[in-house]
Design a protein around this motif. Structure first.
Motif, PDB file in Angstrom:
ATOM      1  N   THR A 185       0.850  -1.358   0.068  1.00 33.12           N
ATOM      2  CA  THR A 185      -0.121   0.036   0.048  1.00 33.12           C
ATOM      3  C   THR A 185       1.013   1.298  -0.074  1.00 33.12           C
ATOM      4  O   THR A 185       2.073   1.325   0.444  1.00 33.12           O
ATOM      5  CB  THR A 185      -0.899   0.131   1.327  1.00 33.12           C
ATOM      6  N   ASP A 210      -3.373   4.003  -5.771  1.00 25.61           N
ATOM      7  CA  ASP A 210      -3.367   2.688  -5.091  1.00 25.61           C
ATOM      8  C   ASP A 210      -3.025   1.561  -6.302  1.00 25.61           C
ATOM      9  O   ASP A 210      -4.006   0.622  -6.496  1.00 25.61           O
ATOM     10  CB  ASP A 210      -4.815   2.378  -4.623  1.00 25.61           C
ATOM     11  N   GLU A 256      -3.736  -2.190  -5.011  1.00 28.61           N
ATOM     12  CA  GLU A 256      -5.261  -2.689  -5.089  1.00 28.61           C
ATOM     13  C   GLU A 256      -5.608  -2.908  -6.694  1.00 28.61           C
ATOM     14  O   GLU A 256      -6.171  -4.033  -6.891  1.00 28.61           O
ATOM     15  CB  GLU A 256      -5.993  -1.762  -4.387  1.00 28.61           C
TER      16      GLU A 256
END
Length: 888
Positions: free
Chosen positions: A565, A635, A638
């Motif tokens: 992350t 991100d 993700e």
């Protein structure tokens, strides 16, 4: 035919994916055809990003690989979205490191730079740069970096050098650059000053020496404690706290400095910590930054007792010529002999080391050039506070502001030959100091021609601070500045916020009156599997080029991005490379399967869509939407996770398998064509989604597809298609859950894959029953069924059968003679325990007013519905368990 008007020449896809056969082919193709280059085009919206310039001495390490991968993903993504995307590359001249490299070469030749002279030495450095300086940029190409190499810059090229002169002279004329004696961090090995943030503090075991200083004309002594007895030779005072009652009567009196027999005053200063040591502190203004500040407040003399080699100098008395640590030992022995050394305590403390060579730095008063930071820091603080510049993640705002609000003046001079020479000359005839953008021929004050330029060069970070706009032509008003500046985002590691990011911000606010980028994306460091920094001393480093040669660049890129992350450090687990390589192979094999079944494919209208078709098209649309959202939010981890799940689980494991009956049935041409068409649409679009992450693999596969275009990287980003059939997703999920439940039962009961089993399904809900009825063929094929029978109700449930309970559906596999009853009971008990745990979590959530009052009503309702389903499932499982226990 023009090379760019057709797709690149293709070859038949090999049976296995071999990165080495692919990567060496496509990068030269992209670069040769200018796909990375961006001309100024005011008609297109710009996306621009400048590469944090790696040191020209450097080789690619995992930090570079992560940083470059992030930038490349963002650039390829924005290019595909139609932006005029510029990723501007370059390298930093790395003053200390580069000079050290060339000096090491000279030592091997039995020579020192002083023997060559400045001009010839610089010729050697430029020669070295020409020979070795491009290594890291070639390695970035191996990584797949789609930089605009036609615009590559170097911090000492002509344009950047002009910008440095412009900035220095402007700051000088404003009085923001000055020269003066100040305490600096001196590296005795690199022979130059280094900035505070280039000092690495390392905890070391040391000693605290308690020394007794005699009070003049008195029998009293004042005991001080120090970790560096060698610097006492330069003491010019001893300080106590003004409120320390122990020493009130001594303030203003005089001490006799042991060994040197010099008289020094006892002063009072609030800096002194009464609780540390004896509460009395020796003050050495020339060799300690805190003592330096105290010395200025009390107008103390500054006595330098160490030279630039960290040897004791002529002011050190009989210790002259000794190396500092050798002198420490001799001084301690002499203090013992004089009865001045009272005791020695073990004392762990932080020692400053040079970030380049790990030599213990020496704080030293020296005449240096400085930038006044307070007026420059103010606007750089405000842009973060008012939101004009944002850090991603936001927590780095506080780190940045904490440093900027406590910033000290910046020492910008370095005692090197390699670098931007300070543009200041001294007239030997009248003493005039001249600062000029162009080298002066005569003194503007007296007309004399005897001018001598300042020998120092600028801190490397001075030129790097101008990087976002100097690389685009500043101080000239260029078209590039007009379109690409401010840049869109900066990508950099958390360890460089103070070195570089802060300096770019305050330089931009000073010279461009606007932020250099509205967003700074901070990523963490790449650590080893144990969470340690990689270093030569630990032997835990990983060479990205070796990884690329073994696994391929795409594997390295995707592994670095996923499972992480923004802002957090990443642990490098070698086994994750294997998993990512397996993912590459999965994509390759699935693509080969699709291609092998497209031999007779021709574009045309589709027939009726099956449930699987409607499901995959809806999931594909949702995947595009989610990945786009994740990339816009930076991100990337993700986005990679969503891609992985969709490609591996939904497209490869389910949809491809569900299409095989239609693909193999060449009698029903329309059904076959429909399956082919959807397979091609989803595969091609998914390759485009994956391209920024895995450019080589996607290019190779895409070039073999029956689609138009010269390169996948020049295709547009997939638009979200109008497929939003949530009912199809729900129905398909039910069918997949039923098939998975049957597979799990077979696996746990150790039923041979070759053995077909009877499947009995109880579904009271007519809609669920219809879905499963229509999916019988898929259940038979994918779950190894001999026969599937559905019931709305059962008078009596089979006893010698393994079972599974879904929401509203019960599945039974009669396994008489094959089933271990005790094992099935244990399996059901385990499943009930899992349901109970899930219920408990959900119950806590629904009993929390913070959730039920604040969450959208639809979300709360959905969770309540889920709770009801779990309750019904638990009841059915318990009933089944009771039945088996009774039959036993």
């Amino acid at each position: 035919m023009d090379e760019l008007s057709k797709k690149a020449e293709t070859i038949e896809m090999a049976k296995a994916y071999e990165p080495s056969q692919v990567e060496g082919k496509w990068y030269p193709f992209w670069e040769k055809n200018g796909f990375f280059h961006s001309e100024v085009d005011e008609g297109k919206k710009a996306f621009s990003i400048v590469m944090p310039p790696p040191n020209v001495t450097g080789a690619l390490h995992l930090g570079h690989a992560l940083d470059g991968t992030i930038q490349d993903i963002l650039t390829r993504y924005k290019r595909m979205r139609g932006y005029n995307a510029l990723w501007l590359p370059g390298t930093d001249h790395a003053g200390i490191a580069t000079q050290a490299k060339v000096e090491a070469q000279l030592v091997k030749e039995g020579m020192r730079r002083q023997e060559l002279g400045r001009d010839k030495f610089l010729d050697r450095v430029w020669e070295w740069k020409k020979q070795y300086g491009g290594r890291i940029t070639q390695q970035l190409r191996r990584l797949g970096a789609s930089c605009d190499w036609e615009r590559e810059r170097f911090t000492m090229d002509e344009g950047c050098s002009k910008a440095v002169r412009e900035a220095f002279v402007d700051l000088y004329r404003q009085g923001l650059i000055y020269r003066g004696n100040y305490i600096v961090n001196w590296c005795p090995k690199c022979h130059t000053t280094i900035s505070d943030i280039e000092v690495e503090h390392v905890d070391r075991e040391g000693n605290l020496y308690h020394l007794s200083y005699p009070v003049k004309d008195s029998d009293e002594t004042l005991v001080v404690a120090t970790t560096r007895p060698e610097t006492m030779l330069g003491d010019t005072a001893v300080a106590v706290h003004p409120d320390d009652e122990r020493y009130q009567h001594l303030i203003g009196k005089t001490l006799v400095l042991p060994l040197m027999e010099r008289e020094i005053p006892i002063i009072a200063d609030e800096y002194v910590d009464r609780e540390f040591g004896t509460g009395a502190v020796k003050i050495t203004p020339a060799h300690d930054p805190n003592d330096f500040e105290i010395g200025l407040r009390h107008q103390l003399p500054q006595i330098v007792v160490l030279d630039k080699e960290a040897r004791m100098n002529e002011y050190a008395g009989k210790y002259q010529g000794m190396e500092r640590f050798e002198a420490r030992k001799a001084i301690v022995e002499d203090l013992k002999a004089a009865g001045v050394l009272l005791k020695i305590d073990s004392h762990a403390h932080a020692v400053g080391e040079c970030y380049r060579c790990a030599t213990v730095i020496e704080p030293m008063v020296s005449k240096q050039w400085f930038v006044k930071m307070e007026p420059l820091a103010k606007p750089a603080i405000e842009v973060v506070k008012d939101g004009r510049l944002k850090f991603v993640p936001e927590r780095f705002d506080k780190i940045y502001l904490g440093w900027m609000e406590n910033i000290r003046d910046w020492c910008i001079s370095r005692q090197l030959w390699w670098g931007h020479r300070i543009p200041v000359w001294y007239c030997e005839d009248c003493g005039q100091e001249i600062c000029a953008k162009e080298d002066p021929a005569i003194c503007p004050s007296c007309g004399g021609g005897h001018l001598k330029q300042d020998p120092d060069v600028l801190d490397t970070w001075f030129s790097s601070g101008l990087w976002p706009f100097s690389t685009m032509g500043w101080p000239e008003k260029t078209p590039e500045l007009s379109q690409f500046y401010p840049t869109t985002v900066l990508v950099t590691g958390r360890d460089i916020i103070f070195f570089w990011v802060a300096r770019m911000i305050f330089m931009a606010m000073e010279f461009r009156k606007e932020v250099p980028f509205p967003q700074v994306m901070i990523h963490g460091l790449v650590l080893d599997a144990k969470g340690r920094k990689m270093s030569k001393s630990l032997g835990n480093g990983v060479d990205p080029i070796e990884v690329i040669e073994q696994y391929g660049a795409d594997t390295l890129r995707f592994m670095l991005i996923t499972g992480n992350t923004p802002g957090n450090d990443l642990r490098f687990h070698p086994e994750r490379l294997e998993a990512t390589r397996n993912f590459c192979n999965k994509i390759w094999n699935a693509s080969r399967f699709v291609l092998m079944n497209l031999e007779d494919y021709e574009a045309g209208p589709r027939g009726e869509l099956t449930l699987a078709d409607r499901w995959i098209l809806t999931r594909y649309a949702a995947t595009i939407e989610k990945i786009t959202e994740a990339l816009e939010a930076f991100d990337l981890g993700e986005a990679g996770r969503i891609l992985y799940e969709f490609i591996w689980n939904e497209f490869c494991d389910w949809y491809i398998e569900l299409t095989k009956p239609r693909l193999y049935n060449k009698e029903d041409k329309l059904a076959r064509h429909t399956a082919q068409s959807i397979l091609l649409e989803v595969l091609e679009g998914t390759l485009r989604l994956l391209h920024p992450f895995m450019p080589f693999l996607t290019e190779e596969i895409w070039q073999n597809l029956p689609v138009q275009g010269v390169s996948i990287m020049m295709q547009s980003w997939p638009e979200v298609p109008a497929y939003h059939e949530e009912e199809a997703v729900q129905d398909m999920t039910l069918l997949m859950e039923a098939i998975k439940a049957i597979r799990n039962i077979r696996a746990e009961m150790k039923v041979s894959p070759a053995q077909k089993v009877e499947i009995l399904i109880l579904a009271a809900d007519p809609n669920q029953r219809l879905v499963l009825e229509n999916g019988k063929a898929d259940i038979l094929k994918l779950a190894g069924g001999a026969r599937v029978e559905l019931f709305a109700a059962m008078a009596e449930k089979p006893s010698q059968a393994a079972g599974a309970v879904l929401e509203g559906v019960e599945i039974y596999l009669p396994l008489k003679g094959l089933m271990d009853l005790d094992k099935e009971i244990a399996r059901l008990e385990k499943e009930i325990a899992l349901v109970l745990a899930e219920q408990q979590v959900l119950e806590t959530k629904l009993n929390n007013p913070g959730f039920t009052n604040k969450a959208p009503a639809a979300v709360v309702a959905k969770e309540r519905e889920r709770a009801e389903g779990l309750s019904a499932r638990k009841t059915a499982l318990e009933e089944r368990l009771a039945e088996l226990q009774t039959s036993k």
